[in-house]
Motif scaffolding. Structure first.
Motif, short mmCIF file in Angstrom:
data_model
loop_
_atom_site.label_atom_id
_atom_site.label_comp_id
_atom_site.label_asym_id
_atom_site.label_seq_id
_atom_site.Cartn_x
_atom_site.Cartn_y
_atom_site.Cartn_z
N ASN A 100 0.83 -1.21 0.00
CA ASN A 100 0.00 0.00 0.00
C ASN A 100 0.86 1.25 0.00
O ASN A 100 0.62 2.18 -0.77
CB ASN A 100 -0.94 0.01 1.21
N THR A 101 1.87 1.28 0.86
CA THR A 101 2.76 2.43 0.93
C THR A 101 3.54 2.57 -0.38
O THR A 101 3.69 3.68 -0.91
CB THR A 101 3.72 2.31 2.13
N LEU A 102 4.03 1.45 -0.90
CA LEU A 102 4.74 1.48 -2.18
C LEU A 102 3.85 2.05 -3.27
O LEU A 102 4.27 2.92 -4.05
CB LEU A 102 5.22 0.08 -2.56
N TYR A 103 2.62 1.60 -3.32
CA TYR A 103 1.66 2.08 -4.31
C TYR A 103 1.46 3.60 -4.19
O TYR A 103 1.49 4.32 -5.20
CB TYR A 103 0.33 1.34 -4.14
N LEU A 104 1.29 4.07 -2.97
CA LEU A 104 1.08 5.50 -2.76
C LEU A 104 2.30 6.32 -3.15
O LEU A 104 2.17 7.40 -3.75
CB LEU A 104 0.69 5.77 -1.30
N ILE A 105 3.48 5.82 -2.84
CA ILE A 105 4.71 6.53 -3.21
C ILE A 105 4.88 6.56 -4.73
O ILE A 105 5.23 7.59 -5.30
CB ILE A 105 5.94 5.91 -2.52
N LEU A 106 4.63 5.42 -5.38
CA LEU A 106 4.71 5.39 -6.85
C LEU A 106 3.76 6.42 -7.46
O LEU A 106 4.14 7.18 -8.36
CB LEU A 106 4.35 4.00 -7.38
N ASN A 107 2.53 6.45 -6.97
CA ASN A 107 1.57 7.42 -7.47
C ASN A 107 2.04 8.85 -7.24
O ASN A 107 1.95 9.69 -8.13
CB ASN A 107 0.19 7.21 -6.82
N GLN A 108 2.55 9.11 -6.06
CA GLN A 108 3.04 10.46 -5.74
C GLN A 108 4.16 10.87 -6.68
O GLN A 108 4.17 12.00 -7.20
CB GLN A 108 3.51 10.51 -4.29
N GLN A 109 5.11 9.98 -6.92
CA GLN A 109 6.24 10.29 -7.79
C GLN A 109 5.77 10.54 -9.23
O GLN A 109 6.24 11.47 -9.90
CB GLN A 109 7.27 9.17 -7.75
N ILE A 110 4.86 9.71 -9.70
CA ILE A 110 4.36 9.88 -11.07
C ILE A 110 3.57 11.18 -11.19
O ILE A 110 3.71 11.93 -12.17
CB ILE A 110 3.52 8.64 -11.49
N GLU A 111 2.77 11.48 -10.19
CA GLU A 111 2.02 12.74 -10.21
C GLU A 111 2.95 13.94 -10.12
O GLU A 111 2.70 14.96 -10.77
CB GLU A 111 0.97 12.75 -9.10
N ASN A 112 4.02 13.85 -9.34
CA ASN A 112 5.01 14.93 -9.29
C ASN A 112 5.65 15.13 -10.66
O ASN A 112 5.92 16.26 -11.06
CB ASN A 112 6.09 14.65 -8.25
N SER A 113 5.89 14.04 -11.35
CA SER A 113 6.45 14.14 -12.69
C SER A 113 5.51 14.91 -13.62
O SER A 113 5.94 15.76 -14.39
CB SER A 113 6.73 12.74 -13.25
N TYR A 114 4.24 14.61 -13.52
CA TYR A 114 3.27 15.26 -14.40
C TYR A 114 2.97 16.70 -13.97
O TYR A 114 3.11 17.63 -14.75
CB TYR A 114 1.97 14.45 -14.46
N PHE A 115 2.55 16.87 -12.73
CA PHE A 115 2.07 18.18 -12.29
C PHE A 115 3.19 19.17 -12.01
O PHE A 115 3.03 20.37 -12.23
CB PHE A 115 1.20 18.05 -11.04
N ARG A 116 4.31 18.67 -11.51
CA ARG A 116 5.42 19.57 -11.15
C ARG A 116 6.56 19.52 -12.16
O ARG A 116 7.60 20.13 -11.95
CB ARG A 116 5.93 19.23 -9.76
N HIS A 117 6.36 18.74 -13.22
CA HIS A 117 7.35 18.61 -14.29
C HIS A 117 8.71 18.16 -13.75
O HIS A 117 9.75 18.63 -14.19
CB HIS A 117 7.49 19.92 -15.07
N GLN A 118 8.68 17.24 -12.79
CA GLN A 118 9.89 16.70 -12.18
C GLN A 118 10.24 15.37 -12.83
O GLN A 118 9.72 14.32 -12.43
CB GLN A 118 9.70 16.51 -10.66
N LYS A 119 11.11 15.43 -13.81
CA LYS A 119 11.48 14.20 -14.52
C LYS A 119 12.20 13.21 -13.60
O LYS A 119 12.06 12.01 -13.75
CB LYS A 119 12.33 14.54 -15.74
N ASP A 120 12.94 13.72 -12.64
CA ASP A 120 13.63 12.84 -11.68
C ASP A 120 12.64 12.01 -10.88
O ASP A 120 12.95 10.89 -10.47
CB ASP A 120 14.53 13.63 -10.75
N ALA A 121 11.45 12.54 -10.64
CA ALA A 121 10.43 11.79 -9.91
C ALA A 121 9.98 10.57 -10.71
O ALA A 121 9.76 9.49 -10.16
CB ALA A 121 9.25 12.69 -9.58
N LEU A 122 9.86 10.73 -12.02
CA LEU A 122 9.49 9.60 -12.88
C LEU A 122 10.61 8.55 -12.89
O LEU A 122 10.34 7.35 -12.84
CB LEU A 122 9.18 10.07 -14.30
N ILE A 123 11.84 9.00 -12.91
CA ILE A 123 12.98 8.07 -12.88
C ILE A 123 13.00 7.32 -11.55
O ILE A 123 13.22 6.11 -11.52
CB ILE A 123 14.30 8.84 -13.13
N HIS A 124 12.74 8.02 -10.47
CA HIS A 124 12.68 7.38 -9.15
C HIS A 124 11.55 6.33 -9.12
O HIS A 124 11.74 5.21 -8.61
CB HIS A 124 12.48 8.42 -8.06
#
Length: 154
Positions: A100-124
């Motif tokens: 569950n925590t892994l899922y939430l972190i993955l979602n957060q990182q992917i959303e940061n990539s999209y909304f905040r334009h943080q490409k490093d978040a997608l790589i993470h």
């Protein structure tokens, strides 16, 4: 069902987007790629505990493909390449304490990539996803690669 039929089923289940992309502007098409990625991870998580291993591997490879589609659109495919040393280091990491925590972190990182334009978040998120397949789902790199190619190589 033989391997070829499973491959066709998996390929057909991946090729269509969860949402129709052709009816949207270019900006909205990018949003659909991200949405498809998030939905594919959700589907994997729903089936990853105690489910059929073939279905789980199908879902995992579907997520891999969608990660690659987003990375390609973001022009960061080169950042997704992993050396043998990096893969071995991932294999030696500890299993996740909570999917569950892994899922939430993955979602957060992917959303940061999209909304905040943080490409490093997608790589993470990509690194976390690879580790999830190798350690938590206990698929071998060879097994993942073979199944991925069966599903998506034409």
């Amino acid at each position: 069902m033989n391997v070829h039929e499973m491959s066709i089923r998996a390929r057909n289940s991946m090729l269509p987007s969860y949402l129709k992309r052709t009816d949207f502007s270019e900006k909205e098409q990018v949003a659909v790629l991200y949405t498809d990625l998030l939905l594919s991870i959700s589907e994997l998580m729903l089936n990853s505990r105690g489910g059929d291993q073939t279905v789980t591997l199908d879902n995992y490879c579907n997520g891999l493909c969608r990660f690659l589609l987003v990375a390609s659109q973001q022009n960061i495919m080169d950042k997704f390449l992993l050396t043998d040393e990096e893969l071995n280091a991932m294999k030696n990491k500890w299993p996740s304490k909570s999917f569950n925590t892994l899922y939430l972190i993955l979602n957060q990182q992917i959303e940061n990539s999209y909304f905040r334009h943080q490409k490093d978040a997608l790589i993470h998120a990509w690194h976390m996803y690879i580790k999830f397949g190798l350690v938590d789902l206990q698929f071998s790199g060879t097994q993942i690669e073979k199944h991925f190619l069966e599903m998506f190589a034409y």
